[in-house]
Scaffold this motif. Structure first.
Motif, PDB file in Angstrom:
ATOM      1  N   UNK A 184    -124.038 -90.674 -12.211  1.00  0.00           N
ATOM      2  CA  UNK A 184    -124.523 -90.113 -10.947  1.00  0.00           C
ATOM      3  C   UNK A 184    -124.854 -88.626 -11.000  1.00  0.00           C
ATOM      4  N   UNK A 185    -125.235 -88.141 -12.186  1.00  0.00           N
ATOM      5  CA  UNK A 185    -125.731 -86.759 -12.245  1.00  0.00           C
ATOM      6  C   UNK A 185    -127.130 -86.727 -11.623  1.00  0.00           C
ATOM      7  N   UNK A 186    -127.541 -85.562 -11.156  1.00  0.00           N
ATOM      8  CA  UNK A 186    -128.827 -85.458 -10.450  1.00  0.00           C
ATOM      9  C   UNK A 186    -129.905 -84.911 -11.392  1.00  0.00           C
ATOM     10  N   UNK A 187    -130.966 -85.690 -11.636  1.00  0.00           N
ATOM     11  CA  UNK A 187    -132.044 -85.163 -12.472  1.00  0.00           C
ATOM     12  C   UNK A 187    -132.863 -84.127 -11.698  1.00  0.00           C
ATOM     13  N   UNK A 188    -133.047 -82.958 -12.277  1.00  0.00           N
ATOM     14  CA  UNK A 188    -133.759 -81.879 -11.566  1.00  0.00           C
ATOM     15  C   UNK A 188    -134.902 -81.355 -12.429  1.00  0.00           C
ATOM     16  N   UNK A 189    -136.101 -81.375 -11.872  1.00  0.00           N
ATOM     17  CA  UNK A 189    -137.272 -80.904 -12.625  1.00  0.00           C
ATOM     18  C   UNK A 189    -137.204 -79.387 -12.781  1.00  0.00           C
ATOM     19  N   UNK A 190    -137.329 -78.935 -14.005  1.00  0.00           N
ATOM     20  CA  UNK A 190    -137.281 -77.498 -14.291  1.00  0.00           C
ATOM     21  C   UNK A 190    -138.685 -76.910 -14.111  1.00  0.00           C
ATOM     22  N   UNK A 197    -130.409 -72.279  -9.274  1.00  0.00           N
ATOM     23  CA  UNK A 197    -129.209 -72.905  -8.685  1.00  0.00           C
ATOM     24  C   UNK A 197    -128.074 -71.896  -8.833  1.00  0.00           C
ATOM     25  N   UNK A 198    -127.321 -71.675  -7.776  1.00  0.00           N
ATOM     26  CA  UNK A 198    -126.316 -70.615  -7.815  1.00  0.00           C
ATOM     27  C   UNK A 198    -124.879 -71.122  -7.913  1.00  0.00           C
ATOM     28  N   UNK A 199    -124.719 -72.376  -8.275  1.00  0.00           N
ATOM     29  CA  UNK A 199    -123.356 -72.883  -8.460  1.00  0.00           C
ATOM     30  C   UNK A 199    -123.245 -73.503  -9.848  1.00  0.00           C
ATOM     31  N   UNK A 200    -122.293 -73.021 -10.643  1.00  0.00           N
ATOM     32  CA  UNK A 200    -122.093 -73.570 -11.991  1.00  0.00           C
ATOM     33  C   UNK A 200    -121.674 -75.032 -11.919  1.00  0.00           C
ATOM     34  N   UNK A 201    -120.847 -75.358 -10.922  1.00  0.00           N
ATOM     35  CA  UNK A 201    -120.383 -76.748 -10.760  1.00  0.00           C
ATOM     36  C   UNK A 201    -121.562 -77.674 -10.472  1.00  0.00           C
ATOM     37  N   UNK A 202    -122.436 -77.231  -9.575  1.00  0.00           N
ATOM     38  CA  UNK A 202    -123.605 -78.054  -9.235  1.00  0.00           C
ATOM     39  C   UNK A 202    -124.498 -78.212 -10.461  1.00  0.00           C
ATOM     40  N   UNK A 203    -124.622 -77.125 -11.239  1.00  0.00           N
ATOM     41  CA  UNK A 203    -125.441 -77.203 -12.453  1.00  0.00           C
ATOM     42  C   UNK A 203    -124.893 -78.257 -13.406  1.00  0.00           C
ATOM     43  N   UNK A 204    -123.550 -78.280 -13.511  1.00  0.00           N
ATOM     44  CA  UNK A 204    -122.910 -79.252 -14.418  1.00  0.00           C
ATOM     45  C   UNK A 204    -123.172 -80.688 -13.982  1.00  0.00           C
ATOM     46  N   UNK A 205    -123.402 -80.863 -12.707  1.00  0.00           N
ATOM     47  CA  UNK A 205    -123.649 -82.223 -12.193  1.00  0.00           C
ATOM     48  C   UNK A 205    -125.144 -82.561 -12.162  1.00  0.00           C
ATOM     49  N   UNK A 206    -125.925 -81.776 -12.885  1.00  0.00           N
ATOM     50  CA  UNK A 206    -127.364 -82.065 -12.874  1.00  0.00           C
ATOM     51  C   UNK A 206    -127.889 -82.259 -14.298  1.00  0.00           C
ATOM     52  N   UNK A 207    -129.036 -82.890 -14.391  1.00  0.00           N
ATOM     53  CA  UNK A 207    -129.677 -83.126 -15.694  1.00  0.00           C
ATOM     54  C   UNK A 207    -131.044 -82.450 -15.658  1.00  0.00           C
TER      55      UNK A 207
END
Ligand SMILES: O=C(O)[C@H](O)COP(=O)(O)O
Length: 345
Positions: A164-170, A183-193
């Motif tokens: 359930x990680x979130x794919x995010x277009x760079x 993105x300004x949260x390290x935790x949120x970054x960790x939960x994204x692809x």
């Protein structure tokens, strides 16, 4: 002592010696599939029941029976559970390749190339089904072409992933795009692809065939001519790219951008196209320009490779999320799946 680990149908043998429905039409030479795994013996049998139905190019269902001869996987061996030996850090990574699901122009049988056409409803379903098949396999980075059909496929497939990680277009196309998508949260970054799109993974440019009906073009120019445009290695369609030209940019991108990620242990998924993936598979499997001619990829079928010690080991197409064949030999994948199971229970 030899112990059978799994036994399953892995595809349908065609008259040209390739396996259909294994995602990759895997080559069989002298009745043997190349399975580059040390310590494992592959036995093949052709089920007579399914053999040689008239008018069909299918020559039988291949059954693979894999026996472990000497290597014991530490994850699968209960005897090793209490060992105090430090586990060696694994330097392997998973590589998943997916050709996009059916597009509206696939459905109409039109040459598509670099025209940016979306998926059909069936293509959407294929992408979701592909996602189910790989839902237990780790994905840390996603690469897609710049075309919507590949991006839709990647995103839809990831809706099925158990992690359930979130794919995010760079968005790296400009300074502003970079700044505005931070993105300004390290935790949120960790939960994204991160999803990286590049035109270099695009379908080969089909030149003046783009938008033409494949059947009508064959009727007009002859079957042989159209086959040469579609499947020869170095003959380009009028004002378009040959497979060789497509390989020059797609394989260079793979080597420059994707291979370093795999080397650093990142698990990668690539969602791309029939011909850009054929050229990448040609590189991974060291196919000759003659061999690649008969390589056909189905829409929406994921194919798994393991990158280990600088080598790509083809693991075929996972037919189900918990298919034994995928996890039986790869400690890292087995551990990952075990963790997912624990998270749910
Ligand atoms: O671009 C296209 O038309 C298809 O996606 C790939 O076509 P091909 O199988 O004719 O190369």
């Amino acid at each position: 002592m030899a112990a059978t680990v799994f036994h399953q149908a892995i595809g349908t043998l065609q008259s040209n010696g390739y396996l259909k429905n294994s995602g990759l039409h895997q080559e069989i030479r002298d009745g043997a599939v190349r399975l580059p795994l040390k310590g494992f013996k592959l036995e093949l049998g052709v089920s007579k029941r399914a053999c040689h139905s008239s008018g069909s190019r299918n020559f039988g269902v291949i059954q693979a029976s894999v026996s472990q001869t000497s290597v014991v996987d530490p994850v699968l061996s209960p005897a090793n559970k209490n060992t105090n030996e430090p586990r060696k850090k694994s330097n392997e990574a998973a590589l998943i390749l997916i050709r996009h699901g059916e597009s509206l122009w696939n459905e109409k049988n039109l040459f598509t190339g670099c025209v940016d056409v979306p998926l059909t409803k069936r293509g959407v379903e294929e992408a979701i089904e592909a996602g189910k098949r790989i839902s237990n396999i780790p994905v840390d980075m996603i690469y897609t072409s710049a075309l919507i059909r590949a991006q839709m496929t990647a995103m839809l497939a990831m809706t099925q992933h158990r992690r359930k990680k979130v794919p995010i277009i760079i968005h790296n196309e400009s300074e502003q795009a970079r700044a505005w998508s931070q993105i300004f949260s390290e935790d949120t970054k960790k939960q994204s692809i991160p999803v990286i799109a590049s035109w270099r993974l695009n379908e080969r440019m089909y030149g003046e065939l783009q938008g033409l009906n494949k059947q009508e073009t064959a009727d007009r120019y002859g079957k042989e001519q159209v086959h040469e445009w579609r499947r020869s290695y170095d003959v380009p369609p009028p004002n378009g790219e040959s497979l060789e030209m497509c390989a020059e940019r797609a394989v260079a991108y793979f080597k420059d951008e994707i291979e370093p990620q795999l080397l650093s242990g990142k698990n990668v998924m690539i969602a791309a196209h029939g011909n850009s993936l054929r050229s990448i598979i040609m590189y991974l499997d060291k196919l000759t320009s003659q061999e690649v001619i008969s390589l056909e990829l189905s829409t929406g079928i994921p194919m798994l490779y393991i990158f280990k010690e600088g080598r790509f080991i083809r693991r075929g197409s996972p037919v189900a999320p918990s298919e034994a064949g995928v996890y039986a030999y790869t400690r890292t994948l087995a551990l990952y799946r075990q963790k997912l199971d624990e998270m749910v229970n």
